[in-house]
Design a protein around this motif. Structure first.
Motif, short mmCIF file in Angstrom:
data_model
loop_
_atom_site.label_atom_id
_atom_site.label_comp_id
_atom_site.label_asym_id
_atom_site.label_seq_id
_atom_site.Cartn_x
_atom_site.Cartn_y
_atom_site.Cartn_z
N UNK A 14 -4.39 -6.77 -11.76
CA UNK A 14 -5.78 -6.87 -11.31
C UNK A 14 -6.52 -5.57 -11.58
N UNK A 15 -7.81 -5.71 -11.92
CA UNK A 15 -8.64 -4.54 -12.18
C UNK A 15 -8.84 -3.64 -10.98
N UNK A 16 -9.14 -4.19 -9.79
CA UNK A 16 -9.36 -3.31 -8.63
C UNK A 16 -8.14 -2.45 -8.31
N UNK A 17 -6.95 -3.00 -8.43
CA UNK A 17 -5.75 -2.21 -8.18
C UNK A 17 -5.61 -1.10 -9.21
N UNK A 18 -5.86 -1.41 -10.47
CA UNK A 18 -5.79 -0.39 -11.52
C UNK A 18 -6.79 0.73 -11.23
N UNK A 19 -7.98 0.39 -10.74
CA UNK A 19 -8.97 1.41 -10.41
C UNK A 19 -8.50 2.31 -9.27
N UNK A 20 -7.89 1.74 -8.26
CA UNK A 20 -7.37 2.54 -7.14
C UNK A 20 -6.31 3.51 -7.64
N UNK A 21 -5.39 3.00 -8.44
CA UNK A 21 -4.32 3.85 -8.97
C UNK A 21 -4.89 4.90 -9.91
N UNK A 22 -5.79 4.50 -10.80
CA UNK A 22 -6.40 5.45 -11.73
C UNK A 22 -7.13 6.57 -11.02
N UNK A 23 -7.90 6.22 -10.00
CA UNK A 23 -8.62 7.23 -9.22
C UNK A 23 -7.65 8.21 -8.56
N UNK A 24 -6.56 7.70 -8.01
CA UNK A 24 -5.57 8.56 -7.38
C UNK A 24 -4.95 9.52 -8.39
N UNK A 68 -9.38 1.92 -18.22
CA UNK A 68 -8.92 0.63 -17.74
C UNK A 68 -9.59 -0.44 -18.61
N UNK A 69 -8.77 -1.22 -19.28
CA UNK A 69 -9.24 -2.22 -20.23
C UNK A 69 -8.88 -3.61 -19.74
N UNK A 70 -9.87 -4.41 -19.46
CA UNK A 70 -9.64 -5.77 -18.98
C UNK A 70 -9.50 -6.74 -20.14
N UNK A 71 -9.01 -7.92 -19.84
CA UNK A 71 -9.00 -8.99 -20.81
C UNK A 71 -7.78 -9.07 -21.69
N UNK A 109 -3.69 -9.73 -17.75
CA UNK A 109 -3.41 -8.41 -17.19
C UNK A 109 -4.50 -7.43 -17.58
N UNK A 110 -4.38 -6.26 -17.02
CA UNK A 110 -5.26 -5.13 -17.27
C UNK A 110 -4.41 -4.03 -17.91
N UNK A 111 -4.93 -3.37 -18.92
CA UNK A 111 -4.24 -2.23 -19.54
C UNK A 111 -4.83 -0.94 -18.97
N UNK A 112 -3.96 -0.01 -18.63
CA UNK A 112 -4.39 1.32 -18.22
C UNK A 112 -3.82 2.32 -19.21
N UNK A 125 2.25 5.69 -10.18
CA UNK A 125 1.95 4.32 -10.61
C UNK A 125 2.97 3.36 -10.01
N UNK A 126 4.24 3.69 -10.14
CA UNK A 126 5.30 2.80 -9.64
C UNK A 126 5.22 2.62 -8.13
N UNK A 127 4.89 3.67 -7.41
CA UNK A 127 4.80 3.62 -5.95
C UNK A 127 3.73 2.62 -5.49
N UNK A 128 2.64 2.53 -6.25
CA UNK A 128 1.51 1.68 -5.87
C UNK A 128 1.51 0.31 -6.56
N UNK A 129 2.43 0.09 -7.47
CA UNK A 129 2.41 -1.09 -8.33
C UNK A 129 3.10 -2.28 -7.68
#
Length: 111
Positions: A16-26, A38-41, A57-60, A76-80
């Motif tokens: 999901x995109x929102x989860x990727x954003x949370x992880x990316x921001x962290x 973060x690339x959707x689609x 899926x979403x690519x980060x 990433x693994x901790x939050x995934x």
């Protein structure tokens, strides 16, 4: 530039995109990455536990340094949510010197 300062990319996927954003921001806040794209689609087709799967899926793409790559992957693994998150560290063989230096500075800086 030392070996630890060398820039690398981490390729990871998320459901999901929102989860990727949370992880990316962290990652950026903790200076484990200079930048996250973060690339959707994306559609993934793979075999899991003996069955063919298809998922959206979403690519980060994480821009970091060799010194920070392991800590970034642990974050990433901790939050995934996946049992086995897709993560690959890819070397960078060249690029804009100014941009590569910026990655090194951002990942070396203090909060």
């Amino acid at each position: 530039m030392t070996q630890n300062d060398k820039p690398v990319l981490i390729y990871a996927t998320f459901p999901r995109g929102p989860l990727a954003e949370v992880v990316g921001r962290a990652l950026v806040e903790r200076r484990l990455a200079a930048c996250v794209n973060i690339l959707a689609g994306m559609t993934s087709i793979y075999r899991w536990e003996g069955a063919l799967q298809r998922d959206d899926e979403i690519v980060m793409v994480v821009k970091t340094t060799a010194a920070r790559a392991e800590a970034a992957m642990q974050e990433i693994e901790r939050r995934h949510p996946y049992e086995t998150p897709a993560m690959l560290v890819l070397p960078i063989d060249g690029g804009s010197r100014a941009f590569l230096s910026w990655i090194a500075r951002e990942c070396a800086g203090s909060d």
